[in-house]
Design an enzyme around this catalytic site. Structure first.
Site, PDB file in Angstrom:
ATOM      1  N   ILE A   1     -35.957   7.443 -27.106  1.00  0.00           N
ATOM      2  CA  ILE A   1     -34.805   7.805 -26.273  1.00  0.00           C
ATOM      3  C   ILE A   1     -35.030   7.059 -24.962  1.00  0.00           C
ATOM      4  O   ILE A   1     -36.106   7.156 -24.350  1.00  0.00           O
ATOM      5  CB  ILE A   1     -34.679   9.330 -26.065  1.00  0.00           C
ATOM      6  CG1 ILE A   1     -33.491   9.658 -25.135  1.00  0.00           C
ATOM      7  CG2 ILE A   1     -35.951   9.956 -25.551  1.00  0.00           C
ATOM      8  CD1 ILE A   1     -33.180  11.142 -25.027  1.00  0.00           C
ATOM      9  N   SER A   2     -34.045   6.285 -24.555  1.00  0.00           N
ATOM     10  CA  SER A   2     -34.229   5.389 -23.411  1.00  0.00           C
ATOM     11  C   SER A   2     -34.487   6.148 -22.122  1.00  0.00           C
ATOM     12  O   SER A   2     -34.070   7.304 -21.950  1.00  0.00           O
ATOM     13  CB  SER A   2     -32.984   4.509 -23.227  1.00  0.00           C
ATOM     14  OG  SER A   2     -32.886   3.574 -24.266  1.00  0.00           O
ATOM     15  N   GLN A   3     -35.171   5.479 -21.226  1.00  0.00           N
ATOM     16  CA  GLN A   3     -35.374   5.977 -19.859  1.00  0.00           C
ATOM     17  C   GLN A   3     -34.002   6.242 -19.234  1.00  0.00           C
ATOM     18  O   GLN A   3     -33.080   5.428 -19.364  1.00  0.00           O
ATOM     19  CB  GLN A   3     -36.112   4.893 -19.089  1.00  0.00           C
ATOM     20  CG  GLN A   3     -36.435   5.207 -17.659  1.00  0.00           C
ATOM     21  CD  GLN A   3     -37.117   4.037 -16.977  1.00  0.00           C
ATOM     22  OE1 GLN A   3     -37.430   3.021 -17.613  1.00  0.00           O
ATOM     23  NE2 GLN A   3     -37.355   4.160 -15.685  1.00  0.00           N
TER      24      GLN A   3
ATOM     25  N   ARG B   1     -30.284  16.371 -21.394  1.00  0.00           N
ATOM     26  CA  ARG B   1     -31.183  15.427 -22.076  1.00  0.00           C
ATOM     27  C   ARG B   1     -32.227  16.142 -22.937  1.00  0.00           C
ATOM     28  O   ARG B   1     -32.656  15.610 -23.968  1.00  0.00           O
ATOM     29  CB  ARG B   1     -31.867  14.522 -21.044  1.00  0.00           C
ATOM     30  CG  ARG B   1     -32.685  13.372 -21.677  1.00  0.00           C
ATOM     31  CD  ARG B   1     -33.227  12.432 -20.614  1.00  0.00           C
ATOM     32  NE  ARG B   1     -33.827  11.230 -21.199  1.00  0.00           N
ATOM     33  CZ  ARG B   1     -35.096  10.892 -21.072  1.00  0.00           C
ATOM     34  NH1 ARG B   1     -35.925  11.663 -20.378  1.00  0.00           N
ATOM     35  NH2 ARG B   1     -35.563   9.775 -21.615  1.00  0.00           N
TER      36      ARG B   1
END
Length: 218
Positions: free
Chosen positions: A66-68, A40
């Protein structure tokens, strides 16, 4: 600047993240393995390196996020990915969600409406590892009729309504995972397309996404 070194420390942080996701109810081993594999921190500026594996969203270009990781895992689990599923993703963003699905051996067709993000992803070295991910610049509400039908559709922005064109591009038995609602909070829904073209709806938890917008932003 992004950093592209994946150290033992990064791998250890990913393992901790996977343990956290399991404690929050993610049970699909394919999803957990993909999140344990995809680095990530590659998707973020190196300034975020020490916090890249915290379970929270981070800002990227063009007022996007950027999503959780929990959200990525949750949507991926609802999709119930099988190898070689054709998946239409609306909202490439950082491409982290696309890479998680790509790591799960899905054939991913992902659309981004922000030209700057699309261009950044064209240069993103990690995406070259996934020939099963195809990136497109376009309007997510239109989908990709040329490549339809799709086994699965995932929408990674808050949709004001269920886009009929995307339903039309799903196979019978296909599934759409969509955060639905125009306010600050959306309901995650899974829609399954029935033989008569109607949708079977399942309702899940509340989430908060950036809005899904029509058109393209050059």
């Amino acid at each position: 600047m992004r950093t592209f070194e994946d150290t033992y420390r990064h791998k250890g942080l990913r393992k901790k993240l996977v343990d956290l996701l399991q404690s929050k109810g993610i049970t699909d081993e394919r999803v957990l393995t993909a999140i344990n594999t995809v680095p990530r921190h590659f998707f973020l500026d190196s300034a975020f390196d020490k916090v890249a594996y915290e379970d929270r969203a981070f800002p990227i270009a063009q007022q996007q996020t950027i999503s959780q990781p929990y959200t990525v895992a949750y949507q991926s689990q609802l999709l119930d990915i099988n190898p070689f599923d054709k998946v239409l993703e609306i909202g490439t963003g950082s491409a982290y969600q696309a890479c998680v699905l790509g790591e799960m051996k899905a054939q991913v067709f992902t659309i981004e409406r922000q030209k700057m993000l699309f261009d950044l992803n064209k240069q993103f070295a990690l995406l070259k590892k996934y020939p099963n991910i195809k990136c497109f610049f376009g309007d997510g509400f239109e989908g990709l009729p040329t490549y339809a039908p799709f086994d699965k559709v995932i929408i990674t922005a808050a949709a004001p309504f269920v886009p009929q064109k995307l339903v039309d591009q799903m196979k019978v038995g296909g599934r759409m995972v969509i955060p639905l609602g125009e306010g600050a909070v959306q309901k995650m829904k899974r829609l399954t397309k029935l033989a008569d073209g109607s949708l079977h709806e399942e309702v899940f938890d509340n989430f908060s996404f950036v809005p899904m917008l029509e058109g393209k932003n050059n």
